[in-house]
Design a protein around this motif. Structure first.
Motif, PDB file in Angstrom:
ATOM      1  N   GLU A  55     -56.728  19.574  30.441  1.00 15.30           N
ATOM      2  CA  GLU A  55     -56.365  20.539  29.473  1.00 15.30           C
ATOM      3  C   GLU A  55     -57.319  21.642  29.851  1.00 15.30           C
ATOM      4  OE1 GLU A  55     -56.362  21.714  24.712  1.00 15.30           O
ATOM      5  OE2 GLU A  55     -57.193  19.891  25.282  1.00 15.30           O
ATOM      6  N   GLU A 101     -47.971  14.389  27.078  1.00 14.52           N
ATOM      7  CA  GLU A 101     -49.189  14.839  26.956  1.00 14.52           C
ATOM      8  C   GLU A 101     -49.312  16.191  27.663  1.00 14.52           C
ATOM      9  OE1 GLU A 101     -52.873  12.671  27.184  1.00 14.52           O
ATOM     10  OE2 GLU A 101     -52.058  11.116  25.901  1.00 14.52           O
ATOM     11  N   PHE A 104     -47.388  18.818  26.183  1.00 12.04           N
ATOM     12  CA  PHE A 104     -47.806  19.447  24.881  1.00 12.04           C
ATOM     13  C   PHE A 104     -49.056  20.309  25.314  1.00 12.04           C
ATOM     14  CE2 PHE A 104     -51.906  18.610  22.689  1.00 12.04           C
ATOM     15  CZ  PHE A 104     -51.678  19.089  21.457  1.00 12.04           C
ATOM     16  N   ILE A 105     -49.842  19.992  26.154  1.00 11.35           N
ATOM     17  CA  ILE A 105     -50.956  20.799  26.635  1.00 11.35           C
ATOM     18  C   ILE A 105     -50.279  22.321  27.323  1.00 11.35           C
ATOM     19  CG2 ILE A 105     -52.626  21.232  28.436  1.00 11.35           C
ATOM     20  CD1 ILE A 105     -53.273  18.163  28.120  1.00 11.35           C
ATOM     21  N   LYS A 108     -49.228  24.196  24.185  1.00  7.65           N
ATOM     22  CA  LYS A 108     -50.305  24.495  23.664  1.00  7.65           C
ATOM     23  C   LYS A 108     -51.037  25.916  23.923  1.00  7.65           C
ATOM     24  CE  LYS A 108     -54.847  22.939  22.177  1.00  7.65           C
ATOM     25  NZ  LYS A 108     -55.786  21.949  21.943  1.00  7.65           N
ATOM     26  N   HIS A 109     -51.056  26.036  25.342  1.00  6.87           N
ATOM     27  CA  HIS A 109     -51.688  27.017  25.597  1.00  6.87           C
ATOM     28  C   HIS A 109     -51.006  28.296  25.972  1.00  6.87           C
ATOM     29  CE1 HIS A 109     -55.854  25.170  25.667  1.00  6.87           C
ATOM     30  NE2 HIS A 109     -54.985  24.019  26.215  1.00  6.87           N
ATOM     31  N   ALA A 111     -48.286  28.991  23.808  1.00  9.29           N
ATOM     32  CA  ALA A 111     -47.872  29.422  22.503  1.00  9.29           C
ATOM     33  C   ALA A 111     -48.606  31.019  22.278  1.00  9.29           C
ATOM     34  CB  ALA A 111     -47.794  28.470  21.822  1.00  9.29           C
ATOM     35  N   LEU A 154     -41.628  22.275  18.306  1.00 10.50           N
ATOM     36  CA  LEU A 154     -41.655  23.676  18.765  1.00 10.50           C
ATOM     37  C   LEU A 154     -40.791  24.728  18.336  1.00 10.50           C
ATOM     38  CD1 LEU A 154     -43.064  22.791  22.459  1.00 10.50           C
ATOM     39  CD2 LEU A 154     -44.444  23.362  20.499  1.00 10.50           C
TER      40      LEU A 154
END
Length: 248
Positions: A55, A101, A104-105, A108-109, A111, A154
């Motif tokens: 991450e 994952e 997802f990571i 997450k960053h 967005a 999402l």
């Protein structure tokens, strides 16, 4: 110039995506764990050695970009080919980690930057294993199904900010990863590699494997203005899989 971030972008589907987006006029940012593959990328691309599950490293790459128009969360591993009772928990966890994952990571960053811009396209590379159950592929199928759930969430969560999310589900893609699957499945089923290959091909209505470029073409479309109202969709690029458990 628009910017795209592609995880696992140094080879295979990711490399093809980069080439497709470059032709469409995008600035290419690619992450990968393969240093040699990154060194071989076009000099105009921004290549960064980083695991999709790291991450801190992924956050740093996104921060360096400053803005991001398209995210291709493409990193993944095939995982073990074995009956469920023969799959070690560590192998299951590793497969889910890289595939799920990793997506997802990256999302997450990406967005927050997309929210700030009021637009963006997140493209998750799932699999036809995320549509069907695949015998002998429990970790991979579980991860790819979960990635579709992530994408659907999402799409709902980010849609009000002008951000779209979709999943591409490749079928059997010509290349080194699929060759490994063919070899392992042949050994598990007491068949030859060519028998398994023919079984996969005959399990599609197009009677063919797909090329990495076919996946890239769909990604470029989903990242374009032409797909401005395409979101929350699961799009198979697989020659129409009829039989997810190929047998002769």
């Amino acid at each position: 110039m628009k910017r795209v971030l592609i995880t696992a972008g140094a080879s295979g589907i990711g490399r093809a995506m980069g080439e497709g987006f470059a032709e469409a006029g995008f600035e290419i940012w690619a992450t990968d764990v393969d240093a040699a593959g990154l060194a071989d990328l076009p000099k105009t691309w921004h290549g960064h050695q980083a695991s999709a599950t790291d991450e801190a490293a992924m956050a740093d790459v996104v921060a360096q970009m400053g803005s991001i128009d398209v995210l291709c969360a493409n990193a993944g591993i095939a995982g073990p080919t074995a009956l469920i009772e023969d799959v070690a928990l560590d192998y299951f966890r590793a497969c889910v980690s890289v595939n799920l994952e990793g997506a997802f990571i990256a999302a997450k960053h990406a967005a927050p930057l997309m929210k700030a811009a009021g637009s963006g396209s997140i493209i998750i590379t799932s699999s036809t294993a995320g549509i069907y159950g695949y015998p002998n592929r429990a970790p991979y199928a579980a991860a790819k199904w979960a990635m579709i759930g992530l994408m659907k969430t999402l799409a709902m969560e980010l849609g009000p900010f002008g951000i779209r999310a979709n999943a591409i589900c490749p079928g059997s893609v010509e290349g080194p990863r699929m060759e490994g699957v063919l070899t392992r499945e042949a050994a598990a089923k007491g068949m030859t590699r060519d028998q398994v290959y023919d079984g996969y091909a005959s399990g599609t209505s197009m009677r063919s494997f797909v090329e990495a470029r076919d996946i890239a073409n769909m990604a470029v479309f989903l990242g374009s203005e032409g797909a401005r109202l395409v979101s929350g969709q699961v799009i198979a690029v697989d020659g129409h899989t009829e039989n997810p458990d190929p047998k002769l």
